[in-house]
Design a protein around this motif. Structure first.
Motif, short mmCIF file in Angstrom:
data_model
loop_
_atom_site.label_atom_id
_atom_site.label_comp_id
_atom_site.label_asym_id
_atom_site.label_seq_id
_atom_site.Cartn_x
_atom_site.Cartn_y
_atom_site.Cartn_z
N ALA A 71 -39.64 12.12 65.66
CA ALA A 71 -39.44 10.70 65.93
C ALA A 71 -40.23 10.25 67.16
O ALA A 71 -40.81 9.16 67.17
N GLN A 72 -40.26 11.10 68.19
CA GLN A 72 -41.00 10.75 69.40
C GLN A 72 -42.50 10.69 69.15
O GLN A 72 -43.19 9.79 69.65
N LEU A 73 -43.03 11.63 68.36
CA LEU A 73 -44.45 11.61 68.04
C LEU A 73 -44.80 10.39 67.18
O LEU A 73 -45.85 9.78 67.37
N GLN A 74 -43.93 10.03 66.26
CA GLN A 74 -44.16 8.83 65.45
C GLN A 74 -44.13 7.58 66.31
O GLN A 74 -44.90 6.65 66.10
N LYS A 75 -43.23 7.55 67.27
CA LYS A 75 -43.11 6.40 68.16
C LYS A 75 -44.37 6.22 68.99
O LYS A 75 -44.74 5.10 69.33
N LEU A 76 -45.06 7.33 69.30
CA LEU A 76 -46.31 7.26 70.04
C LEU A 76 -47.50 6.88 69.16
O LEU A 76 -48.60 6.72 69.64
N GLY A 77 -47.26 6.77 67.86
CA GLY A 77 -48.31 6.33 66.95
C GLY A 77 -49.07 7.45 66.27
O GLY A 77 -50.08 7.19 65.61
N LEU A 78 -48.60 8.68 66.39
CA LEU A 78 -49.26 9.81 65.75
C LEU A 78 -48.72 9.99 64.34
O LEU A 78 -47.56 9.70 64.07
N LYS A 79 -49.57 10.47 63.45
CA LYS A 79 -49.13 10.75 62.08
C LYS A 79 -48.64 12.19 62.03
O LYS A 79 -49.41 13.11 62.29
N VAL A 80 -47.37 12.37 61.74
CA VAL A 80 -46.77 13.70 61.67
C VAL A 80 -45.98 13.82 60.37
O VAL A 80 -45.62 12.82 59.75
N ASP A 81 -45.74 15.06 59.98
CA ASP A 81 -45.03 15.33 58.74
C ASP A 81 -44.12 16.52 58.94
O ASP A 81 -44.49 17.50 59.59
N ILE A 82 -42.91 16.45 58.38
CA ILE A 82 -41.96 17.57 58.41
C ILE A 82 -42.00 18.24 57.05
O ILE A 82 -41.89 17.56 56.02
N ARG A 83 -42.11 19.55 57.04
CA ARG A 83 -42.11 20.31 55.78
C ARG A 83 -41.14 21.48 55.92
O ARG A 83 -40.86 21.95 57.00
N TYR A 84 -40.67 21.94 54.77
CA TYR A 84 -39.73 23.04 54.76
C TYR A 84 -40.36 24.33 54.22
O TYR A 84 -39.69 25.34 54.13
#
Length: 96
Positions: free
Chosen positions: A78-91
C-alpha cells in the motif's frame, strides 16, 4: 463402548503461505525516485541494492523486491502504491 475417532489425532495445522512483492516497470517514475522510495520502505535496502533492483526492473519488466510470511507485506504494498510505484503481490514465485 464407543471409541471416538479424534483420540490421538492432532488437528491439522495450516501452513502460512509465502507472499511475494514484485516491482513492475513503468514509464512515469524516474530511476532516482524509484531508488529513493525503495531505500525508505524496504528493510535492509541501501543505495546500491536499490539501484540493482531498479535496473533489474527496468531490464526485465519486473523484479522480486520483498518476500514475507506475515501480513506486513500488504502495508508495504500500500505504501509503495501510494508513492506512485507499480507493484504486484503474488503467492507463487515467478521464474524469469
Amino acid at each position: 463402548m464407543e471409541i471416538s475417532g479424534s483420540i490421538g489425532i492432532t488437528p491439522k495445522r495450516h501452513r502460512r503461505k509465502r507472499i511475494y512483492l514484485y516491482l513492475l516497470n513503468d514509464d512515469y517514475n524516474t530511476m532516482e525516485y524509484v531508488m529513493k522510495s525503495l531505500m525508505v520502505l524496504l528493510p535492509m535496502c541501501n543505495s546500491l541494492r536499490a539501484e540493482q533492483l531498479a535496473m533489474i526492473t527496468h531490464n526485465n519488466g519486473e523484479c522480486l523486491i520483498h518476500t514475507s510470511l506475515s501480513s506486513s507485506i500488504y502495508v508495504m504494498y500500500a505504501q509503495l502504491q501510494k508513492l506512485g510505484l507499480k507493484v504486484d503481490i503474488r503467492y507463487t514465485k515467478t521464474k524469469y
